[in-house]
Motif scaffolding. Sequence first.
Motif, PDB file in Angstrom:
ATOM      1  N   GLU A 232      21.797  47.784 -30.902  1.00 18.16           N
ATOM      2  CA  GLU A 232      21.136  46.563 -30.446  1.00 18.16           C
ATOM      3  C   GLU A 232      21.752  45.319 -31.086  1.00 18.16           C
ATOM      4  OE1 GLU A 232      17.021  47.018 -31.344  1.00 18.16           O
ATOM      5  OE2 GLU A 232      16.752  48.722 -29.971  1.00 18.16           O
ATOM      6  N   GLY A 233      22.313  45.500 -32.289  1.00 16.22           N
ATOM      7  CA  GLY A 233      22.896  44.379 -33.020  1.00 16.22           C
ATOM      8  C   GLY A 233      21.940  43.858 -34.075  1.00 16.22           C
ATOM      9  N   ARG A 234      22.296  44.027 -35.335  1.00 17.15           N
ATOM     10  CA  ARG A 234      21.478  43.513 -36.428  1.00 17.15           C
ATOM     11  C   ARG A 234      21.805  42.043 -36.661  1.00 17.15           C
ATOM     12  NH1 ARG A 234      21.057  48.200 -41.164  1.00 17.15           N
ATOM     13  NH2 ARG A 234      20.193  49.855 -39.825  1.00 17.15           N
ATOM     14  N   ALA A 235      20.790  41.269 -36.997  1.00 14.39           N
ATOM     15  CA  ALA A 235      20.964  39.823 -37.165  1.00 14.39           C
ATOM     16  C   ALA A 235      21.481  39.491 -38.555  1.00 14.39           C
ATOM     17  CB  ALA A 235      19.639  39.117 -36.900  1.00 14.39           C
ATOM     18  N   CYS A 236      22.637  40.030 -38.903  1.00 12.60           N
ATOM     19  CA  CYS A 236      23.215  39.773 -40.214  1.00 12.60           C
ATOM     20  C   CYS A 236      24.706  40.096 -40.165  1.00 12.60           C
ATOM     21  CB  CYS A 236      22.533  40.622 -41.294  1.00 12.60           C
ATOM     22  SG  CYS A 236      22.526  42.389 -40.960  1.00 12.60           S
ATOM     23  N   GLU A 237      25.435  39.567 -41.153  1.00 14.04           N
ATOM     24  CA  GLU A 237      26.870  39.842 -41.231  1.00 14.04           C
ATOM     25  C   GLU A 237      27.151  41.200 -41.861  1.00 14.04           C
ATOM     26  OE1 GLU A 237      26.977  36.803 -39.221  1.00 14.04           O
ATOM     27  OE2 GLU A 237      25.960  36.436 -41.109  1.00 14.04           O
ATOM     28  N   ILE A 238      26.258  41.654 -42.752  1.00 18.61           N
ATOM     29  CA  ILE A 238      26.470  42.960 -43.379  1.00 18.61           C
ATOM     30  C   ILE A 238      25.129  43.613 -43.676  1.00 18.61           C
ATOM     31  CG2 ILE A 238      26.541  42.130 -45.781  1.00 18.61           C
ATOM     32  CD1 ILE A 238      29.003  44.200 -46.010  1.00 18.61           C
TER      33      ILE A 238
END
Length: 297
Positions: free
Chosen positions: A68-74
């Motif tokens: 889904e895509g996490r709302a963070c760079e890492i």
Amino acid sequence: MTRFRIQPHGRLQEWVAEENGYFKDEGLDYEFVGGAPSGARGGYASIESTETVMPPEVREGAFESYEEGRACEISSACHWAVNMASSAQHGQMWGHAYAITPAAIVVPAESQIRTADDLAHFPVGVGYHSGSHFSALQHLQSILKPEEIKLDFVGMPQDRLAALLDRKVGAANVFGVQLYVLEQQGFRKVVDTTFMIGFLFSNDADIDDVARYFHALQRAQRDIDLTPERYKQHLLKGLPEKYHGMADVRGFGPGERIVFEPYTREMYERTHRWMEEWRLFPEEQLGHAEYEVAVAS
């Protein structure tokens, strides 16, 4: 430079790096994201009245959150989920470090389950496509026949914690702060399922920022190794506030330990083959990227 968003994942290292100024020393413009710990959408921990309710099946987990895509760079998850997510190019795996987390299949004090052999055909609560799922399989496969392993998908760590405390599941695989709390409540370890955590950074992340992040975590890990008692209170940030009263951090271990060693080609390929052999992912979720593409080594 865009702000580097970090999902702390309920472990010590990010909080120690922030407390001691290591991210700032690296020149990292960052923020923590992810909010308070919670269960899965529709999971047991989200049900207001659980007196007569059994934990619902939850067929989503760490891998699906990367899809889904996490709302963070890492962020991080078990190395199996990160391995598959990176091979499907939902991000890239950091190849210069991983973490080890204490984990175990536990049962209530009054349970008749005494040994690992007693788990044959006995349902064990795990999180779908997450560390508790894969580590239960990996450890139980050396003890039981495949047809004797029975796993129930109970949701995220907070769901399994709540279901165990409410005696709605007879056994579950738990790790980190949830394991420490349950041990303090008298739950017994039947099988140790300690496992490896991997790190995934987004396709848009600046690789130099990723390196700065890990430099800060390495300094934090040294501090934790030297004086863990100074920092254990941060583990409560990975636990819903309603459970804080039953948690004595003085009896906790330090949780995950980051190991600054490579996640090698052999580790990547061997792990991927194991998941394919167990047919843990449907074809539409399987990734096929080579090590050089999937892992920043």
